[in-house]
Design a protein around this motif. Sequence first.
Motif, PDB file in Angstrom:
ATOM      1  N   ASP A  29       0.833  -1.208   0.000  1.00 55.07           N
ATOM      2  CA  ASP A  29       0.000   0.000   0.000  1.00 55.07           C
ATOM      3  C   ASP A  29       0.870   1.260   0.000  1.00 55.07           C
ATOM      4  OD1 ASP A  29      -2.353  -1.433  -0.008  1.00 55.07           O
ATOM      5  OD2 ASP A  29      -2.579  -1.402   2.174  1.00 55.07           O
ATOM      6  N   VAL A  30       1.976   1.217   0.735  1.00 58.20           N
ATOM      7  CA  VAL A  30       2.910   2.347   0.756  1.00 58.20           C
ATOM      8  C   VAL A  30       3.477   2.577  -0.642  1.00 58.20           C
ATOM      9  CG1 VAL A  30       5.112   3.203   1.663  1.00 58.20           C
ATOM     10  CG2 VAL A  30       3.522   2.022   3.181  1.00 58.20           C
ATOM     11  N   VAL A  31       3.902   1.507  -1.280  1.00 61.08           N
ATOM     12  CA  VAL A  31       4.479   1.608  -2.621  1.00 61.08           C
ATOM     13  C   VAL A  31       3.460   2.159  -3.605  1.00 61.08           C
ATOM     14  CG1 VAL A  31       5.355   0.252  -4.573  1.00 61.08           C
ATOM     15  CG2 VAL A  31       6.197  -0.189  -2.259  1.00 61.08           C
ATOM     16  N   ALA A  32       2.233   1.642  -3.551  1.00 61.64           N
ATOM     17  CA  ALA A  32       1.186   2.106  -4.462  1.00 61.64           C
ATOM     18  C   ALA A  32       0.899   3.588  -4.266  1.00 61.64           C
ATOM     19  CB  ALA A  32      -0.088   1.293  -4.249  1.00 61.64           C
ATOM     20  N   GLY A  33       0.958   4.037  -3.003  1.00 64.05           N
ATOM     21  CA  GLY A  33       0.724   5.448  -2.727  1.00 64.05           C
ATOM     22  C   GLY A  33       1.856   6.336  -3.195  1.00 64.05           C
ATOM     23  N   LEU A  34       3.098   5.946  -2.915  1.00 57.76           N
ATOM     24  CA  LEU A  34       4.250   6.787  -3.231  1.00 57.76           C
ATOM     25  C   LEU A  34       4.547   6.850  -4.729  1.00 57.76           C
ATOM     26  CD1 LEU A  34       6.665   5.852  -0.302  1.00 57.76           C
ATOM     27  CD2 LEU A  34       5.411   7.991  -0.614  1.00 57.76           C
ATOM     28  N   LEU A 351     -13.021  16.820   6.799  1.00 59.39           N
ATOM     29  CA  LEU A 351     -13.073  17.718   5.646  1.00 59.39           C
ATOM     30  C   LEU A 351     -13.373  16.976   4.351  1.00 59.39           C
ATOM     31  CD1 LEU A 351      -9.947  19.881   6.568  1.00 59.39           C
ATOM     32  CD2 LEU A 351     -12.293  20.731   6.430  1.00 59.39           C
ATOM     33  N   THR A 352     -13.587  15.670   4.462  1.00 58.14           N
ATOM     34  CA  THR A 352     -13.828  14.790   3.298  1.00 58.14           C
ATOM     35  C   THR A 352     -12.742  14.958   2.230  1.00 58.14           C
ATOM     36  OG1 THR A 352     -15.304  16.363   2.159  1.00 58.14           O
ATOM     37  CG2 THR A 352     -16.324  14.810   3.712  1.00 58.14           C
ATOM     38  N   ILE A 353     -11.487  14.946   2.670  1.00 66.47           N
ATOM     39  CA  ILE A 353     -10.348  15.063   1.756  1.00 66.47           C
ATOM     40  C   ILE A 353      -9.692  13.695   1.615  1.00 66.47           C
ATOM     41  CG2 ILE A 353      -8.140  16.181   1.315  1.00 66.47           C
ATOM     42  CD1 ILE A 353      -9.053  18.493   3.049  1.00 66.47           C
ATOM     43  N   ASP A 354      -9.476  13.266   0.398  1.00 63.31           N
ATOM     44  CA  ASP A 354      -8.837  11.988   0.134  1.00 63.31           C
ATOM     45  C   ASP A 354      -7.396  11.997   0.666  1.00 63.31           C
ATOM     46  OD1 ASP A 354      -7.008  10.356  -2.031  1.00 63.31           O
ATOM     47  OD2 ASP A 354      -8.942   9.385  -1.679  1.00 63.31           O
ATOM     48  N   PRO A 355      -6.957  10.896   1.310  1.00 59.64           N
ATOM     49  CA  PRO A 355      -5.590  10.849   1.846  1.00 59.64           C
ATOM     50  C   PRO A 355      -4.507  11.174   0.823  1.00 59.64           C
ATOM     51  CG  PRO A 355      -6.852   9.008   2.696  1.00 59.64           C
ATOM     52  CD  PRO A 355      -7.721   9.683   1.675  1.00 59.64           C
ATOM     53  N   GLN A 356      -4.682  10.738  -0.422  1.00 53.95           N
ATOM     54  CA  GLN A 356      -3.657  11.012  -1.425  1.00 53.95           C
ATOM     55  C   GLN A 356      -3.555  12.506  -1.733  1.00 53.95           C
ATOM     56  OE1 GLN A 356      -1.772   8.541  -1.077  1.00 53.95           O
ATOM     57  NE2 GLN A 356      -1.449   7.962  -3.207  1.00 53.95           N
ATOM     58  N   LYS A 357      -4.658  13.231  -1.602  1.00 55.30           N
ATOM     59  CA  LYS A 357      -4.604  14.675  -1.790  1.00 55.30           C
ATOM     60  C   LYS A 357      -3.879  15.345  -0.625  1.00 55.30           C
ATOM     61  CE  LYS A 357      -8.629  15.046  -4.804  1.00 55.30           C
ATOM     62  NZ  LYS A 357      -9.972  15.643  -5.016  1.00 55.30           N
ATOM     63  N   VAL A 358      -4.051  14.793   0.570  1.00 56.45           N
ATOM     64  CA  VAL A 358      -3.293  15.287   1.728  1.00 56.45           C
ATOM     65  C   VAL A 358      -1.809  15.036   1.505  1.00 56.45           C
ATOM     66  CG1 VAL A 358      -2.924  15.047   4.212  1.00 56.45           C
ATOM     67  CG2 VAL A 358      -5.241  14.905   3.284  1.00 56.45           C
ATOM     68  N   ASN A 359      -1.466  13.835   1.042  1.00 44.98           N
ATOM     69  CA  ASN A 359      -0.066  13.509   0.784  1.00 44.98           C
ATOM     70  C   ASN A 359       0.542  14.418  -0.278  1.00 44.98           C
ATOM     71  OD1 ASN A 359      -0.360  11.353   2.561  1.00 44.98           O
ATOM     72  ND2 ASN A 359      -0.775   9.869   0.939  1.00 44.98           N
TER      73      ASN A 359
END
Length: 374
Positions: A29-34, A351-359
């Motif tokens: 999951d970390v790899v897919a995100g990064l 805030l209904t913000i997707d984690p990837q947008k936070v990242n």
Amino acid sequence: MLLTREPVVNRNRAITANRLIAHATTVADVVAGLQQFEEEWPRQHPVFLSLGKLVPTPDLLEWSLPDNLMVEIPAPTLAHPKTQALLPQLQTAGISMCLSWFTPEAVLPADIDWRFVIMDQRKLPQPSGSPSLSLAWGLKDIEGFDAAIDNGYDGAAGWFFLKSNTPSKGMSPSHAQIVRLLNLVRSNADIADIEAVLKQDVALSYKLLRHINSAGFGLRCEIQSFRHAVTILGYNNLNKWLTVLLVTASKDPSAPALMQASIARGRMMEHIGAPFFEKADHDNLFITGAFSLLPSLLGTSLGDLLGEMSLPESITDALINEEGAYAPFLKLARAAERFDASTLQQLADDLTIDPQKVNAALLSGLQFADSLQA
């Protein structure tokens, strides 16, 4: 996958690396995100990657690892077969490694070269038995950092420099001059009035002309007139430039680290808040984050500082009362500076913000802040 971050500093409190903590269920999951953030990846400094509570496994190699990456290997995972399989592969690939949560009784593989070692200073006041450069973690404040350095540590990771007993004092003349210019710009004063203030401060004038004549502007002729510089830059860009200048004006030893934190906060707020606000608010979001650390940067109370400035109520409400439309985004940016991600996750959900947008906002803010120190 959700990221939080910490700075890594040397004995002089200068930032030497950025530490990203990846919070996820699996290494995959970390790899897919990064993998999504090649463009936003901060490259000015080395980047320590902590996998949080996960065991490092060869799954990490499914990612095309950036050249400036340093993978953290927690000492308690050294006996795990998958970590043992990963270590020689990282070394063969030329990826640096940091040994985290080291204790003197840890049994280390003989053939692994550790670039850094992170220790919990609360448990180990001295870096006894460290196999490489030692970084203290868990420091409470600057005084604790100084004690750790005296005890033999080579640097530290964390936000200790945000907490000190700096006595309150009035603004220096140079800071006051920047504030004066900010007030003129925000009130859309006549260019002649702005030019008059610039002429009173040689250092400030030089910085403005150097900024606008830099390669980034791509101008075909050199700008030598303050009036021309202000006209070319525009009031909105001049406002943001002066904001950055104010938070980079401190001469304190911790100033570079504080400056990075404040600019990264501001840029993160601007990035993450953009879909929620009109374009006219974007600069105000940046200013809110950037000014949130002014007391530490300038050694002056926030109330006194804001009393000198003509700022919108939305900014002062967020900074003084932690209320108003900008406050949730300031809380979010601050939560990204914790080792634990639970508060950040809750605020993002609220805030209904997707984690990837936070990242993406976190990495974009860090990249921008580091670019100003290049």
